[in-house]
Design an enzyme around this catalytic site. Sequence first.
Site, PDB file in Angstrom:
ATOM      1  N   LYS A 240       0.834  -1.192   0.000  1.00  0.00           N
ATOM      2  CA  LYS A 240       0.000   0.000   0.000  1.00  0.00           C
ATOM      3  C   LYS A 240       0.876   1.253   0.000  1.00  0.00           C
ATOM      4  O   LYS A 240       1.970   1.248   0.575  1.00  0.00           O
ATOM      5  CB  LYS A 240      -0.858   0.051   1.273  1.00  0.00           C
ATOM      6  N   ARG A 314     -10.058 -11.795   2.923  1.00  0.00           N
ATOM      7  CA  ARG A 314     -10.952 -12.887   2.523  1.00  0.00           C
ATOM      8  C   ARG A 314     -10.238 -14.238   2.597  1.00  0.00           C
ATOM      9  O   ARG A 314     -10.890 -15.275   2.748  1.00  0.00           O
ATOM     10  CB  ARG A 314     -11.504 -12.619   1.121  1.00  0.00           C
TER      11      ARG A 314
END
Length: 460
Positions: A240, A314
């Site tokens: 990021k 996830r």
Amino acid sequence: MAPTFARREDGTIPLHAIGKDDLDDWLKGQDAAVGRWVHANGFTGARGQALMVPGPEGAPVMALAGLGDAQDRARHRFVLAAAVAGLGEGAYDIVSGLTGQALENECFGWLMSTHRFDRYKARTPVKARLVVPRGVDAARVETLAAAEALTRDLIDTPAADMGPDELEAATRDLAAAFGGSVQVTEGEELLSANFPMIHAVGRAAARAPRLIDMRWGETGPRLTLVGKGVCFDTGGLDLKPASAMALMKKDMGGAATVLGLARAIMGLGQKLRLRVLIPAVENAVSGSAMRPGDILTSRKGLTVEVNNTDAEGRLVLADALALADEEAPELILSMATLTGAARVAVGPDLAPFYTDDDAAATALAEAAETVADPVWRMPFHAPYEEMIEPANADLDNAPAGGFAGSITAALFLRRFVTASRYVHFDIYAWQPKPAPARPKGGTGQGARAILQALPRLLPE
């Protein structure tokens, strides 16, 4: 410290909660001197207004708090809490203007307006304290406030002091307080216990990944809560930018929220068998980090192509959901700060959720309206299933194209639950700017709505 009501004592100040459209009628029942004082001080009942009304000796004999008009009350939660800062020091008793569920909601808001995250810095306490209004279940409201305070404190704690170890410790402390039990699978044990994706996400970090498994309750329907516990998310090798990392201490907001919900369930002594599963990891960068293009085999046996290491939540949830589903509880509910797409869709204030069960969706929506904890149903849109099916594996953790990111993440998770009723929340867990009873920082979303809806979500 969890917020609590003040003790009723001599000198408690009666508080009248008054809307703009109710002020004239209220004044008809008061002495003329009170009316002159109210008008002289410009009190109109506007949201956030507060006024102390003195007696002949100068001491306050009552206080007024503005609730605004109908539009204010439709647009804003916890309108009474907006006036708390303007009240003088003392203990207050709400004697008019609010009843029933609205009174309970506003009491909760008042208590939460007194909560301060003061682990690293002293905070000025709120001077206006609330006694239990007649007709309000004090134990219930205090339990809800303690649950929300736990969630906020966990999220607000920076990752240096809230890693997988500390999240485990918080779960153990909670279980010990209510007679629950905790089992933890950690580090390389995750591989032998068949949690390969939790291990893959967390293996690059200095602090070992783990699956935290808490149980409480001996009778009743089985409810399993699964909370994303990514204690810090660098994005992994798909790193990021710094601006996107600034709030990543909150990436365990799903875990914090299910722990708060669990605290409320246990504190209220609900008759059910509760299980809380938290895959607790850091998504870090090192030589052992998972790579874009890796194909992982999940606990369920489905293979997953990792097309973005920043879509790690996830992955860890999938292994935990597969474990939950093996027991076939009556309800599995997952909560996660999962996608930016959910924020784009509904903003930071709404908690979007997914379920195939229309009755469950209706129960959640109605409960959310009742307790002022807004949620919004999103679709498990079947035509998008092919978006999560890559050429070389059963599933893709980050479909290309950028469309329907929250929906495709939810569809991904649904593949790991087959035997149980399932509800998934894609929450933000952060209040971006201060609001009454909700300071800037970590916040619970959806937990009070879920708690309110549980009797309709679970069989008797």
